[in-house]
Write an enzyme that holds these catalytic residues in place. Structure first.
Site, mmCIF file in Angstrom:
data_model
loop_
_atom_site.group_PDB
_atom_site.id
_atom_site.type_symbol
_atom_site.label_atom_id
_atom_site.label_comp_id
_atom_site.label_asym_id
_atom_site.label_seq_id
_atom_site.Cartn_x
_atom_site.Cartn_y
_atom_site.Cartn_z
ATOM 1 N N ASP A 1 0.854 -1.188 0.000
ATOM 2 C CA ASP A 1 0.000 0.000 0.000
ATOM 3 C C ASP A 1 0.898 1.249 0.000
ATOM 4 O O ASP A 1 1.866 1.331 0.768
ATOM 5 C CB ASP A 1 -0.867 -0.049 1.270
ATOM 6 C CG ASP A 1 -1.979 0.983 1.267
ATOM 7 O OD1 ASP A 1 -2.380 1.429 0.177
ATOM 8 O OD2 ASP A 1 -2.468 1.323 2.379
ATOM 9 N N GLU B 1 -1.731 6.260 -8.587
ATOM 10 C CA GLU B 1 -2.686 7.238 -8.025
ATOM 11 C C GLU B 1 -2.573 8.548 -8.770
ATOM 12 O O GLU B 1 -1.482 9.066 -9.003
ATOM 13 C CB GLU B 1 -2.432 7.461 -6.529
ATOM 14 C CG GLU B 1 -3.340 8.566 -5.953
ATOM 15 C CD GLU B 1 -3.395 8.602 -4.434
ATOM 16 O OE1 GLU B 1 -3.308 7.532 -3.802
ATOM 17 O OE2 GLU B 1 -3.522 9.710 -3.880
ATOM 18 N N GLY C 1 -7.732 7.947 7.558
ATOM 19 C CA GLY C 1 -7.919 8.202 8.983
ATOM 20 C C GLY C 1 -9.376 8.368 9.373
ATOM 21 O O GLY C 1 -10.291 8.222 8.554
ATOM 22 N N SER D 1 -11.603 4.668 2.529
ATOM 23 C CA SER D 1 -13.010 4.258 2.392
ATOM 24 C C SER D 1 -13.598 3.623 3.639
ATOM 25 O O SER D 1 -14.588 2.897 3.551
ATOM 26 C CB SER D 1 -13.153 3.311 1.198
ATOM 27 O OG SER D 1 -12.975 4.054 0.021
HETATM 28 P P1 13P Z 1 -9.173 4.469 5.824
HETATM 29 O O1 13P Z 1 -8.310 5.297 6.731
HETATM 30 O O2 13P Z 1 -10.429 5.180 5.438
HETATM 31 O O3 13P Z 1 -9.457 3.125 6.388
HETATM 32 O O4 13P Z 1 -8.363 4.250 4.468
HETATM 33 C C1 13P Z 1 -7.352 3.291 4.372
HETATM 34 C C2 13P Z 1 -6.604 3.406 3.092
HETATM 35 O O5 13P Z 1 -7.019 4.053 2.141
HETATM 36 C C3 13P Z 1 -5.307 2.698 3.014
HETATM 37 O O6 13P Z 1 -4.603 3.010 1.858
#
Ligand code: 13P
Length: 349
Positions: A83, A142, A190, A225
């Site tokens: 990620d 991205e 977050g 999300s």
């Molecule tokens: P959240 O903080 O909404 O869970 O998003 C996690 C995310 O996009 C990791 O790349």
């Protein structure tokens, strides 16, 4: 089952018209929670680790835990994804370790904070694609910049500052050949995404739909999300936490996204909240407890419940056995012979 290509997982999701949750992990209990939910709902899964997670757990520990998950759950297709890679080197190290998918987040410079220029983003993402595809590894890019910060990565600020421009999304997909495209539509990493239930002025589903219309065959990715449900916030606060009132991305908006090309949905915060709430509850109500299993077990169960719910809501539930995973070597051949085309279909305006 060995780890599978994220590209195959997303291609199958597109055929089936569903989305696949990508859940962040840092430790064994989180991996077990995801696998428990995948087994319970018969879902294919994407497990992802940020740079922060790789540092926290150490690469070898984390990677071998994922291999254990694959060995113990041969019926579940699992893609292992980096990620928010911040550089070519980060992605290369994940690929060399055995990750089957990487995100090159070239929307930010290597410091993970400063927005990069479009050309810088194209150049570094293309470099990762050129390294990854011959090795059968999937690449997510991205375009546009998300709000907030996660594990020290992010431009901060609100999600509205760098919304993706659909024309740039088309050019970016064409020039880089990415398999999946993360777009900025007003979400942030977050817990603090929105100050009230989001409407179209702050959560730009119209932009997402425009991008999907122009790039109908490109797998779109929604970051940031988590839905940040009130019940999870309440548990944390009931047992001594101090979360301020906040709103996440409503599940029905994610489902609208899935009907418009979203195939990967990133969720981390909801799981963090679920685990923290469960741990707080044990420590607050039973202060005599000191065996970590007394709070890690309920924490793992709380996360499994959230993940299983999301798997059902995203539509991936029931699809683990729909297809036979192909090897990473076969995927590499597909990129080489053009059968896994990475030139996106671009629809006329
Ligand atoms: P959240 O903080 O909404 O869970 O998003 C996690 C995310 O996009 C990791 O790349």
């Amino acid at each position: 089952m060995p780890l599978v290509s994220m590209r195959q997982l997303l291609d199958e999701a597109a055929k089936g018209g569903y989305g696949v949750g990508a859940f962040n992990v840092n430790d064994m209990e989180q991996i077990q929670a995801i696998m428990g939910a995948a087994k319970e709902t018969n879902s294919p899964v994407i497990i992802q680790a940020s740079r922060g997670a790789r540092q926290f757990a150490q690469d070898k520990y984390l990677f071998h835990l994922i291999l254990a998950a694959a060995e113990l759950n041969p019926e579940i297709p699992i893609a292992m994804h980096q990620d928010h890679g911040n550089s070519f080197e980060t992605c290369k190290s994940a690929i060399e370790l055995g990750y089957t998918s990487v995100m090159m987040d070239g929307s930010l410079k290597e410091d993970g904070k400063t927005p990069a220029s479009f050309d810088e983003n194209v150049a570094v993402t293309k470099k990762v694609v050129d390294f990854a595809h011959p090795r059968g590894v999937t690449v997510e890019g991205e375009i546009g910049v998300l709000g907030g910060v996660e594990d020290g990565h992010g431009a901060g600020g609100s999600g509205l500052e760098h919304i993706t421009d659909p024309d740039q999304a088309v050019e970016f997909a064409e020039r880089t050949g990415v398999d999946a495209l993360a777009i900025a539509i007003g979400t942030s990493h977050g817990a603090y995404k929105f100050t009230k239930k989001p409407d179209g002025s702050v959560l730009k589903m119209d932009v997402l739909i425009k991008i999907h219309q122009r790039l109908p065959n490109t797998h779109l990715v929604m970051h940031g999300s988590s839905s940040v449900p009130k019940d999870l916030q309440d548990i944390v606060n009931e047992y001594g936490g101090k979360l301020k009132e906040t709103w996440g991305v409503p599940v029905e908006e994610i489902q609208l996204g899935i009907r418009n090309g979203v195939r990967k949905i990133n969720v981390d915060t909801d799981n963090r909240l679920a685990m923290t709430g469960a741990i707080r509850k044990v420590l607050w109500t039973q202060p005599e407890k000191f065996d970590p299993r007394d709070y890690m077990k309920p924490a793992r169960e709380a996360m499994q419940k959230v993940v299983a719910t999301r798997m059902t809501q995203f539509g991936q539930a029931g699809h683990a056995g729909d297809y036979k995973p192909v090897t990473i070597a076969e995927i590499a051949k597909g990129y080489a012979d053009g059968s896994l085309t990475t030139k996106p279909l671009v629809a006329a305006r």
